[in-house]
Design a protein around this motif. Structure first.
Motif, PDB file in Angstrom:
ATOM      1  N   GLY A   1      19.231 -44.433  15.598  1.00  0.00           N
ATOM      2  CA  GLY A   1      17.838 -44.163  15.950  1.00  0.00           C
ATOM      3  C   GLY A   1      17.705 -43.452  17.296  1.00  0.00           C
ATOM      4  O   GLY A   1      16.911 -42.521  17.440  1.00  0.00           O
ATOM      5  N   ILE A   2      18.496 -43.869  18.275  1.00  0.00           N
ATOM      6  CA  ILE A   2      18.431 -43.216  19.594  1.00  0.00           C
ATOM      7  C   ILE A   2      18.948 -41.776  19.486  1.00  0.00           C
ATOM      8  O   ILE A   2      18.344 -40.846  20.027  1.00  0.00           O
ATOM      9  N   ALA A   3      20.032 -41.581  18.736  1.00  0.00           N
ATOM     10  CA  ALA A   3      20.566 -40.217  18.552  1.00  0.00           C
ATOM     11  C   ALA A   3      19.543 -39.331  17.844  1.00  0.00           C
ATOM     12  O   ALA A   3      19.388 -38.148  18.169  1.00  0.00           O
ATOM     13  N   ASP A   4      18.821 -39.906  16.902  1.00  0.00           N
ATOM     14  CA  ASP A   4      17.817 -39.125  16.164  1.00  0.00           C
ATOM     15  C   ASP A   4      16.648 -38.741  17.063  1.00  0.00           C
ATOM     16  O   ASP A   4      16.153 -37.609  17.012  1.00  0.00           O
ATOM     17  N   LEU A   5      16.225 -39.673  17.905  1.00  0.00           N
ATOM     18  CA  LEU A   5      15.138 -39.351  18.848  1.00  0.00           C
ATOM     19  C   LEU A   5      15.593 -38.259  19.810  1.00  0.00           C
ATOM     20  O   LEU A   5      14.852 -37.322  20.096  1.00  0.00           O
ATOM     21  N   LEU A   6      16.822 -38.375  20.270  1.00  0.00           N
ATOM     22  CA  LEU A   6      17.366 -37.350  21.175  1.00  0.00           C
ATOM     23  C   LEU A   6      17.380 -35.983  20.478  1.00  0.00           C
ATOM     24  O   LEU A   6      16.983 -34.971  21.062  1.00  0.00           O
ATOM     25  N   THR A   7      17.778 -35.968  19.230  1.00  0.00           N
ATOM     26  CA  THR A   7      17.861 -34.705  18.476  1.00  0.00           C
ATOM     27  C   THR A   7      16.467 -34.109  18.291  1.00  0.00           C
ATOM     28  O   THR A   7      16.274 -32.904  18.476  1.00  0.00           O
ATOM     29  N   ILE A   8      15.499 -34.942  17.942  1.00  0.00           N
ATOM     30  CA  ILE A   8      14.127 -34.440  17.742  1.00  0.00           C
ATOM     31  C   ILE A   8      13.587 -33.896  19.062  1.00  0.00           C
ATOM     32  O   ILE A   8      12.980 -32.826  19.113  1.00  0.00           O
ATOM     33  N   LYS A   9      13.854 -34.611  20.126  1.00  0.00           N
ATOM     34  CA  LYS A   9      13.381 -34.168  21.452  1.00  0.00           C
ATOM     35  C   LYS A   9      14.005 -32.806  21.811  1.00  0.00           C
ATOM     36  O   LYS A   9      13.310 -31.911  22.289  1.00  0.00           O
ATOM     37  N   GLU A  10      15.293 -32.688  21.560  1.00  0.00           N
ATOM     38  CA  GLU A  10      15.973 -31.418  21.886  1.00  0.00           C
ATOM     39  C   GLU A  10      15.426 -30.254  21.074  1.00  0.00           C
ATOM     40  O   GLU A  10      15.277 -29.146  21.561  1.00  0.00           O
ATOM     41  N   LYS A  11      15.153 -30.529  19.801  1.00  0.00           N
ATOM     42  CA  LYS A  11      14.784 -29.424  18.902  1.00  0.00           C
ATOM     43  C   LYS A  11      13.285 -29.138  18.904  1.00  0.00           C
ATOM     44  O   LYS A  11      12.866 -28.028  18.640  1.00  0.00           O
ATOM     45  N   LYS A  12      12.489 -30.192  19.144  1.00  0.00           N
ATOM     46  CA  LYS A  12      11.027 -30.022  19.025  1.00  0.00           C
ATOM     47  C   LYS A  12      10.291 -30.205  20.347  1.00  0.00           C
ATOM     48  O   LYS A  12       9.077 -30.020  20.408  1.00  0.00           O
ATOM     49  N   GLY A  13      10.986 -30.641  21.365  1.00  0.00           N
ATOM     50  CA  GLY A  13      10.378 -30.767  22.687  1.00  0.00           C
ATOM     51  C   GLY A  13       9.670 -32.086  22.917  1.00  0.00           C
ATOM     52  O   GLY A  13       9.783 -32.680  23.959  1.00  0.00           O
ATOM     53  N   ASP A  14       8.911 -32.540  21.926  1.00  0.00           N
ATOM     54  CA  ASP A  14       8.163 -33.790  22.082  1.00  0.00           C
ATOM     55  C   ASP A  14       8.052 -34.465  20.705  1.00  0.00           C
ATOM     56  O   ASP A  14       8.409 -33.878  19.695  1.00  0.00           O
ATOM     57  N   PHE A  15       7.512 -35.669  20.708  1.00  0.00           N
ATOM     58  CA  PHE A  15       7.434 -36.421  19.445  1.00  0.00           C
ATOM     59  C   PHE A  15       6.022 -36.404  18.849  1.00  0.00           C
ATOM     60  O   PHE A  15       5.851 -36.249  17.654  1.00  0.00           O
ATOM     61  N   LYS A  16       5.057 -36.599  19.738  1.00  0.00           N
ATOM     62  CA  LYS A  16       3.674 -36.834  19.300  1.00  0.00           C
ATOM     63  C   LYS A  16       3.182 -35.738  18.356  1.00  0.00           C
ATOM     64  O   LYS A  16       3.322 -34.548  18.635  1.00  0.00           O
ATOM     65  N   GLY A  17       2.623 -36.166  17.235  1.00  0.00           N
ATOM     66  CA  GLY A  17       2.001 -35.225  16.311  1.00  0.00           C
ATOM     67  C   GLY A  17       2.958 -34.624  15.287  1.00  0.00           C
ATOM     68  O   GLY A  17       2.528 -33.912  14.379  1.00  0.00           O
ATOM     69  N   LEU A  18       4.260 -34.904  15.409  1.00  0.00           N
ATOM     70  CA  LEU A  18       5.205 -34.357  14.421  1.00  0.00           C
ATOM     71  C   LEU A  18       5.076 -35.125  13.109  1.00  0.00           C
ATOM     72  O   LEU A  18       4.624 -36.267  13.082  1.00  0.00           O
ATOM     73  N   LYS A  19       5.529 -34.487  12.048  1.00  0.00           N
ATOM     74  CA  LYS A  19       5.558 -35.171  10.741  1.00  0.00           C
ATOM     75  C   LYS A  19       6.988 -35.171  10.209  1.00  0.00           C
ATOM     76  O   LYS A  19       7.628 -34.115  10.129  1.00  0.00           O
TER      77      LYS A  19
END
Ligand code: CP
Ligand code: NVA
Length: 312
Positions: free
Chosen positions: A139-157
């Motif tokens: 889960g932490i690796a996935d959050l890191l990956t999303i942050k790297e690729k998308k910049g932020d989390f809020k509002g993503l689907k």
């Protein structure tokens, strides 16, 4: 924040707030930078951790070994079939003994209650390296990956499909905590762990995220920023369950046609191992939108962060 982790177990995303999980993501970013710049980061010199894996592993086990090496500590792999536990020695005895020799335990097993029992009998930290219910280091690796690729989390689907098991549960809590919508496409009878689902819904209320189970794959894929297939069955399941799920999840394969229904710049994640031709096609995994190997590498950086957090 250090006090929140030092000496504590890391068993489930449910035990941590957004700020705490974010701290681990930030620590992963910091340690990844050290790795990339080839700067020493042997902050855990002189420590020694035990590892027990009751199920197969490529990423988690090797990430831990490399993480331990870079952090300057020893990792000792204990084969479960060579421990007396396989001959009936109770967990409570094994745990208290390992606790006397090691600074922590990294364990992959079946029921969540097993890691909880180890944690209960050990003073030193226990890290969950995957159970049937949770995969928090992923889960932490996935959050890191999303942050790297998308910049932020809020509002993503996130469009998720595959076995409703450990990865689904951890991702559900992660999405709800960080304000990401998660649409999980699967047959109607496939249900998540009720306690985890309730916790995810509770957190989602606070962040405005939507956690939706749907049989409609198109609904899940529409406007998705992250397409996340996982295997349609998991380690430890019966032959009957595997056959049934493979059959019932067949309409939910992420192929190029399915991927085209997500946003143009959607990323494809997969915790791996992938079963090409089942939950996902080779073409999707090899396409430019796929970030699976960055995600896999991030396992190592985030395991370093978790180890450092619970130790220092
Ligand atoms: N994603 C993951 O946990 O991979 P392994 O089973 O190879 O450790
Ligand atoms: N759901 C899969 C994840 C493997 C990393 C399993 O438990 O087998």
């Amino acid at each position: 924040m250090r006090d929140k982790f030092k000496g504590k177990d890391f068993l489930s995303f449910k035990d941590f707030t957004r700020e705490e999980l974010e701290y681990l993501v930030e620590l992963s970013v910091y340690l990844k930078k050290k790795w990339t710049l080839k700067e020493p980061h042997d902050f855990l010199k002189g420590r020694s951790w035990a590892m027990v894996f009751e199920k197969n592993s490529t990423r988690t086990r090797n990430s831990f070994h490399r993480a331990a090496f870079d952090l300057g500590m020893q990792s000792v792999y204990l084969r479960p079939d060579e421990l007396q536990i396989s001959r009936g020695e109770p967990i409570k005895d094994t745990a208290r003994i390992l606790d006397r020799y090691y600074d922590g335990l990294f364990i992959r097993t079946f029921g969540q209650e097993i890691v909880e029992e180890f944690a209960n009998w050990m003073q030193n930290p226990v890290i969950n390296a995957l159970t049937n219910d949770e995969h928090p280091t992923q889960g932490i690796a996935d959050l890191l990956t999303i942050k790297e690729k998308k910049g932020d989390f809020k509002g993503l689907k996130i469009a998720f499909t595959g076995d409703i098991f450990n990865i689904c549960h951890t991702t559900m809590v992660a999405a709800a905590t960080f304000g990401m919508d998660m649409y999980i496409a699967c047959p109607d009878y496939m249900k998540p762990n009720e306690v985890t689902y309730k916790e995810a819904q509770k957190r989602a209320k606070g962040t405005g995220a939507k956690i939706v189970f749907t049989t409609d794959f198109d609904e899940a894929l529409k406007d998705a920023d992250v397409v996340y297939p996982v295997t349609q069955y998991s380690m430890g399941q019966t032959k009957e369950q595997i056959e049934k799920q493979l059959k019932d999840l067949r309409p939910y394969q992420v192929n190029m046609d399915a991927l085209k229904k997500a946003k143009k710049d959607a990323i494809v994640m997969h915790c791996l191992p992938a079963h090409r031709g089942e939950e996902v096609t080779d073409e999707v995994l090899e396409c430019p939108q796929s970030v699976i190997f960055d995600e896999g590498e991030n396992r190592m950086h985030s395991i370093k962060a978790i180890l450092a957090a619970v130790t220092l």
